[in-house]
Write a protein that holds these residues in place. Structure first.
Motif, PDB file in Angstrom:
ATOM      1  N   GLN A 180      30.045   6.246  36.791  1.00 48.59           N
ATOM      2  CA  GLN A 180      30.146   5.129  35.860  1.00 48.59           C
ATOM      3  C   GLN A 180      28.800   4.912  35.159  1.00 48.59           C
ATOM      4  OE1 GLN A 180      33.040   3.606  35.153  1.00 48.59           O
ATOM      5  NE2 GLN A 180      33.986   5.029  36.588  1.00 48.59           N
TER       6      GLN A 180
ATOM      7  N   THR B 113      23.768   4.309  42.582  1.00 48.52           N
ATOM      8  CA  THR B 113      25.073   4.490  43.225  1.00 48.52           C
ATOM      9  C   THR B 113      26.186   4.495  42.187  1.00 48.52           C
ATOM     10  OG1 THR B 113      24.253   3.423  45.230  1.00 48.52           O
ATOM     11  CG2 THR B 113      26.637   3.581  44.989  1.00 48.52           C
ATOM     12  N   THR B 114      26.087   3.597  41.210  1.00 44.84           N
ATOM     13  CA  THR B 114      27.090   3.543  40.146  1.00 44.84           C
ATOM     14  C   THR B 114      27.087   4.829  39.333  1.00 44.84           C
ATOM     15  OG1 THR B 114      26.856   1.155  40.019  1.00 44.84           O
ATOM     16  CG2 THR B 114      27.865   2.229  38.135  1.00 44.84           C
TER      17      THR B 114
ATOM     18  N   MET C 166      36.736   2.221  44.490  1.00 44.90           N
ATOM     19  CA  MET C 166      36.471   3.203  45.539  1.00 44.90           C
ATOM     20  C   MET C 166      37.594   3.204  46.571  1.00 44.90           C
ATOM     21  SD  MET C 166      32.937   3.804  47.617  1.00 44.90           S
ATOM     22  CE  MET C 166      32.068   4.119  46.095  1.00 44.90           C
TER      23      MET C 166
ATOM     24  N   ASP D 288      26.082   7.812  40.389  1.00 48.64           N
ATOM     25  CA  ASP D 288      26.623   8.869  41.253  1.00 48.64           C
ATOM     26  C   ASP D 288      28.148   8.787  41.341  1.00 48.64           C
ATOM     27  OD1 ASP D 288      24.038   9.697  41.737  1.00 48.64           O
ATOM     28  OD2 ASP D 288      23.920   8.797  43.748  1.00 48.64           O
ATOM     29  N   TYR D 289      28.690   7.595  41.190  1.00 50.55           N
ATOM     30  CA  TYR D 289      30.138   7.393  41.235  1.00 50.55           C
ATOM     31  C   TYR D 289      30.800   7.809  39.922  1.00 50.55           C
ATOM     32  CZ  TYR D 289      34.540   5.081  42.469  1.00 50.55           C
ATOM     33  OH  TYR D 289      35.852   4.808  42.764  1.00 50.55           O
TER      34      TYR D 289
ATOM     35  N   LYS E  41      32.251  13.302  49.857  1.00 45.50           N
ATOM     36  CA  LYS E  41      31.964  14.328  48.845  1.00 45.50           C
ATOM     37  C   LYS E  41      32.681  15.601  49.226  1.00 45.50           C
ATOM     38  CE  LYS E  41      28.476  13.882  46.492  1.00 45.50           C
ATOM     39  NZ  LYS E  41      28.161  13.717  45.132  1.00 45.50           N
TER      40      LYS E  41
ATOM     41  N   MET F 180      33.742  -2.089  41.795  1.00 47.30           N
ATOM     42  CA  MET F 180      33.394  -0.790  42.380  1.00 47.30           C
ATOM     43  C   MET F 180      34.062  -0.613  43.747  1.00 47.30           C
ATOM     44  SD  MET F 180      31.360   1.278  40.631  1.00 47.30           S
ATOM     45  CE  MET F 180      30.444   2.177  41.869  1.00 47.30           C
TER      46      MET F 180
ATOM     47  N   MET G  40      30.545   7.516  49.648  1.00 49.10           N
ATOM     48  CA  MET G  40      30.509   8.606  48.666  1.00 49.10           C
ATOM     49  C   MET G  40      29.894   9.859  49.271  1.00 49.10           C
ATOM     50  SD  MET G  40      29.699   6.553  45.105  1.00 49.10           S
ATOM     51  CE  MET G  40      28.159   7.319  44.992  1.00 49.10           C
TER      52      MET G  40
ATOM     53  N   ARG H 219      40.399   5.133  44.884  1.00 48.84           N
ATOM     54  CA  ARG H 219      40.103   6.564  44.737  1.00 48.84           C
ATOM     55  C   ARG H 219      40.241   7.299  46.057  1.00 48.84           C
ATOM     56  NH1 ARG H 219      34.640   8.742  41.939  1.00 48.84           N
ATOM     57  NH2 ARG H 219      35.744   7.995  40.105  1.00 48.84           N
TER      58      ARG H 219
ATOM     59  N   MET I 284      29.245   1.551  50.191  1.00 52.74           N
ATOM     60  CA  MET I 284      29.850   2.401  49.164  1.00 52.74           C
ATOM     61  C   MET I 284      29.063   3.701  49.008  1.00 52.74           C
ATOM     62  SD  MET I 284      31.234  -0.223  46.235  1.00 52.74           S
ATOM     63  CE  MET I 284      29.733  -1.156  45.998  1.00 52.74           C
ATOM     64  N   SER I 285      27.749   3.616  49.078  1.00 45.68           N
ATOM     65  CA  SER I 285      26.917   4.816  48.969  1.00 45.68           C
ATOM     66  C   SER I 285      27.187   5.772  50.130  1.00 45.68           C
ATOM     67  CB  SER I 285      25.435   4.417  48.943  1.00 45.68           C
ATOM     68  OG  SER I 285      24.609   5.550  48.951  1.00 45.68           O
TER      69      SER I 285
END
Length: 127
Positions: free
Chosen positions: A56, A50-51, A80, A53-54, A116, A76, A112, A83, A108-109
């Motif tokens: 980082q 996940t990190t 998020m 994909d973000y 998207k 994170m 995202m 952002r 969070m996943s």
């Protein structure tokens, strides 16, 4: 030999979802059952993926094991929220990061995936 001058290039069109709330609740694992199962059964791998994909560092979540409050998870969530313009508080982020770590990463996943932004070219012709 003839040459054609292109005067106007097609521009990408972005369809952004405007919302100041999380797209799912902290315990809405049924919205992404495969992702939540991955997070439950192999949490370190899920957090690292996940990190990444973000955007980082892949291994950043592994630093969470050195303290009572997981600093990377909290960072994170705060990042998020900023952002995506999601309302919330650092206090709530701290509580979720400390006591609901796996659920926070799953949320969070899911966020995202929902946020998207697909780039669609309008009026693009193949040459």
């Amino acid at each position: 030999m003839s040459s054609t001058m292109v005067i106007r290039q097609p521009q990408p069109v972005m369809d952004a979802r405007e919302s100041d709330e999380w797209g799912s609740g902290i315990c809405d694992c049924c919205e992404d059952l495969p992702g939540c199962c991955f997070g439950f059964w192999c949490f370190p791998c899920f957090a690292c993926k996940t990190t990444k994909d973000y955007g980082q560092c892949l291994c950043l979540p592994l630093l969470d094991s050195f303290g009572f409050i997981p600093p990377i998870t909290m960072s994170m969530r705060v990042s998020m929220r900023q952002r995506y313009g999601i309302k919330g508080t650092m206090c709530r982020d701290c509580l979720y990061a400390t006591f609901c770590t796996a659920c926070a990463w799953c949320q969070m996943s899911r966020e995202m995936k929902k946020r998207k932004i697909q780039v669609v070219l309008v009026s693009a012709k193949n040459a």
